[in-house]
Motif scaffolding. Sequence first.
Motif, PDB file in Angstrom:
ATOM      1  N   UNK A   1       8.760  -9.278 -14.585  1.00  0.00           N
ATOM      2  CA  UNK A   1       9.774  -8.314 -14.558  1.00  0.00           C
ATOM      3  C   UNK A   1      10.362  -8.141 -13.102  1.00  0.00           C
ATOM      4  N   UNK A   2       9.085  -7.986 -12.264  1.00  0.00           N
ATOM      5  CA  UNK A   2       9.372  -7.670 -10.687  1.00  0.00           C
ATOM      6  C   UNK A   2       9.746  -8.773 -10.027  1.00  0.00           C
ATOM      7  N   UNK A   3       9.199  -9.762 -10.213  1.00  0.00           N
ATOM      8  CA  UNK A   3       9.379 -11.132  -9.311  1.00  0.00           C
ATOM      9  C   UNK A   3      10.937 -11.602  -9.532  1.00  0.00           C
ATOM     10  N   UNK A   4      11.473 -11.192 -10.828  1.00  0.00           N
ATOM     11  CA  UNK A   4      12.922 -11.737 -11.171  1.00  0.00           C
ATOM     12  C   UNK A   4      13.989 -10.679 -10.682  1.00  0.00           C
ATOM     13  N   UNK A   5      13.732  -9.558 -10.387  1.00  0.00           N
ATOM     14  CA  UNK A   5      14.876  -8.758 -10.085  1.00  0.00           C
ATOM     15  C   UNK A   5      15.523  -8.536  -8.836  1.00  0.00           C
ATOM     16  N   UNK A   6      16.792  -8.560  -8.873  1.00  0.00           N
ATOM     17  CA  UNK A   6      17.714  -8.356  -7.621  1.00  0.00           C
ATOM     18  C   UNK A   6      18.680  -7.358  -7.884  1.00  0.00           C
ATOM     19  N   UNK A   7      19.240  -6.641  -6.616  1.00  0.00           N
ATOM     20  CA  UNK A   7      20.232  -5.661  -6.537  1.00  0.00           C
ATOM     21  C   UNK A   7      21.685  -5.929  -5.823  1.00  0.00           C
ATOM     22  N   UNK A   8      22.429  -5.363  -6.334  1.00  0.00           N
ATOM     23  CA  UNK A   8      23.829  -5.592  -5.775  1.00  0.00           C
ATOM     24  C   UNK A   8      23.634  -4.942  -4.221  1.00  0.00           C
ATOM     25  N   UNK A   9      23.952  -5.566  -3.042  1.00  0.00           N
ATOM     26  CA  UNK A   9      23.685  -5.002  -1.959  1.00  0.00           C
ATOM     27  C   UNK A   9      24.629  -3.786  -1.373  1.00  0.00           C
TER      28      UNK A   9
ATOM     29  N   UNK B   1      13.901  -7.279  -3.107  1.00  0.00           N
ATOM     30  CA  UNK B   1      12.890  -6.505  -2.066  1.00  0.00           C
ATOM     31  C   UNK B   1      11.737  -7.540  -1.422  1.00  0.00           C
ATOM     32  N   UNK B   2      11.362  -7.266  -0.264  1.00  0.00           N
ATOM     33  CA  UNK B   2      10.410  -8.171   0.319  1.00  0.00           C
ATOM     34  C   UNK B   2       9.185  -8.099  -0.529  1.00  0.00           C
ATOM     35  N   UNK B   3       8.815  -6.639  -1.109  1.00  0.00           N
ATOM     36  CA  UNK B   3       7.592  -6.635  -1.614  1.00  0.00           C
ATOM     37  C   UNK B   3       7.477  -6.899  -3.031  1.00  0.00           C
ATOM     38  N   UNK B   4       8.552  -7.726  -3.744  1.00  0.00           N
ATOM     39  CA  UNK B   4       8.487  -8.098  -5.148  1.00  0.00           C
ATOM     40  C   UNK B   4       8.132  -9.534  -5.101  1.00  0.00           C
ATOM     41  N   UNK B   5       6.736  -9.692  -4.599  1.00  0.00           N
ATOM     42  CA  UNK B   5       6.218 -11.123  -4.768  1.00  0.00           C
ATOM     43  C   UNK B   5       4.821 -10.840  -5.446  1.00  0.00           C
ATOM     44  N   UNK B   6       4.359 -11.971  -5.953  1.00  0.00           N
ATOM     45  CA  UNK B   6       3.037 -11.955  -6.729  1.00  0.00           C
ATOM     46  C   UNK B   6       1.963 -11.292  -5.994  1.00  0.00           C
ATOM     47  N   UNK B   7       1.691 -11.553  -4.620  1.00  0.00           N
ATOM     48  CA  UNK B   7       0.633 -11.077  -4.029  1.00  0.00           C
ATOM     49  C   UNK B   7       0.754  -9.283  -3.833  1.00  0.00           C
ATOM     50  N   UNK B   8       1.925  -9.110  -3.464  1.00  0.00           N
ATOM     51  CA  UNK B   8       2.058  -7.705  -2.974  1.00  0.00           C
ATOM     52  C   UNK B   8       1.911  -6.849  -4.288  1.00  0.00           C
ATOM     53  N   UNK B   9       2.517  -7.352  -5.590  1.00  0.00           N
ATOM     54  CA  UNK B   9       2.404  -6.767  -6.663  1.00  0.00           C
ATOM     55  C   UNK B   9       1.113  -6.415  -7.055  1.00  0.00           C
ATOM     56  N   UNK B  10       0.070  -7.467  -6.784  1.00  0.00           N
ATOM     57  CA  UNK B  10      -1.378  -7.011  -7.257  1.00  0.00           C
ATOM     58  C   UNK B  10      -1.750  -5.809  -6.547  1.00  0.00           C
ATOM     59  N   UNK B  11      -1.396  -5.645  -5.284  1.00  0.00           N
ATOM     60  CA  UNK B  11      -1.885  -4.520  -4.408  1.00  0.00           C
ATOM     61  C   UNK B  11      -1.236  -3.156  -4.947  1.00  0.00           C
TER      62      UNK B  11
ATOM     63  N   UNK C   1       0.883  -1.256  -0.001  1.00  0.00           N
ATOM     64  CA  UNK C   1       0.125   0.141   0.056  1.00  0.00           C
ATOM     65  C   UNK C   1       0.828   1.293   0.019  1.00  0.00           C
ATOM     66  N   UNK C   2       0.262   2.369   0.084  1.00  0.00           N
ATOM     67  CA  UNK C   2       1.099   3.451  -0.217  1.00  0.00           C
ATOM     68  C   UNK C   2       1.206   4.389   1.388  1.00  0.00           C
ATOM     69  N   UNK C   3       2.583   4.602   1.639  1.00  0.00           N
ATOM     70  CA  UNK C   3       2.705   5.267   2.746  1.00  0.00           C
ATOM     71  C   UNK C   3       1.941   6.752   2.902  1.00  0.00           C
ATOM     72  N   UNK C   4       1.746   7.472   3.881  1.00  0.00           N
ATOM     73  CA  UNK C   4       0.565   8.714   3.889  1.00  0.00           C
ATOM     74  C   UNK C   4       1.418   9.685   3.008  1.00  0.00           C
ATOM     75  N   UNK C   5       0.416  10.528   2.538  1.00  0.00           N
ATOM     76  CA  UNK C   5       0.980  11.752   1.588  1.00  0.00           C
ATOM     77  C   UNK C   5       1.812  12.621   2.835  1.00  0.00           C
ATOM     78  N   UNK C   6       1.387  12.725   3.962  1.00  0.00           N
ATOM     79  CA  UNK C   6       1.891  13.689   4.926  1.00  0.00           C
ATOM     80  C   UNK C   6       3.446  13.224   5.125  1.00  0.00           C
TER      81      UNK C   6
END
Length: 216
Positions: A123-131, A161-171, A57-62
């Motif tokens: 694209x999202x579920x396959x991505x990773x980053x150099x730590x 990323x913890x949020x790069x999974x199928x369920x979270x991607x839908x949200x 979900x989105x963090x608050x605008x404030x």
Amino acid sequence: MNIILLGPPGAGKGTQAQRLQHERGMVQLSTGDMLRAAVASGSELGKKAKAVMERGELVSDELMIRLIEDRIAQPDAAKGFILDGFPRTEAQAEALDRMLAAKGAKLDRVIEMAVDEAALTERIVGRFTCAKCGTGYHDKFKRPKVEGVCEVCGSREFTRRKDDNIETVKTRMAAYKAQTAPLLPYYSAEGVLRKVDGMTGMDEVYRQITAALAGT
Ligand code: AMP
């Protein structure tokens, strides 16, 4: 030059922003990266944002407006910035306009990265980053030349990323459609919106972006 990269999760905003930063000296302001750093450090902001981000979900605008206002006030942002992941709501877009007007600055371009929704999950579920240096890779589309070794800094540590999974991607996709996509007509009316085809290769997308920035 101040620009926004706008598009759904997985559109390639981070990849293109990194390249613009390296090649044109503009600073990449990724609110997602800032929040992930806040979560990792355990700061007040991080504590507030962690669960919201894990749900997609989105963090608050404030909180977001305060975060970006502080960041834009730092000296390196004065030479031009690329916003990646901000604004995501109409309230954020209006706040950004006010912040820039107060500095006598303006938005030069908003680049819409148009992509097929069907391709985004892959694209999202396959991505990773150099730590260590943050360079982005992908299981299928961009593996390091030497397996397990970052091409840029040589590190052998990578993160996902913890949020790069199928369920979270839908949200996250639903949040984009409901809250962020309505910004496209807003920027179109301001005359700064340009569209690029985010389904082409990374180099071609970059070429289209630089063409859209020419003459600003
Ligand atoms: P991103 O890295 O841009 O995909 O952002 C990851 C997550 O951080 C999002 O799913 C949101 O939970 C949060 N986030 C990042 N930028 C914003 C923003 N401008 N407004 C609200 N939430 C944000």
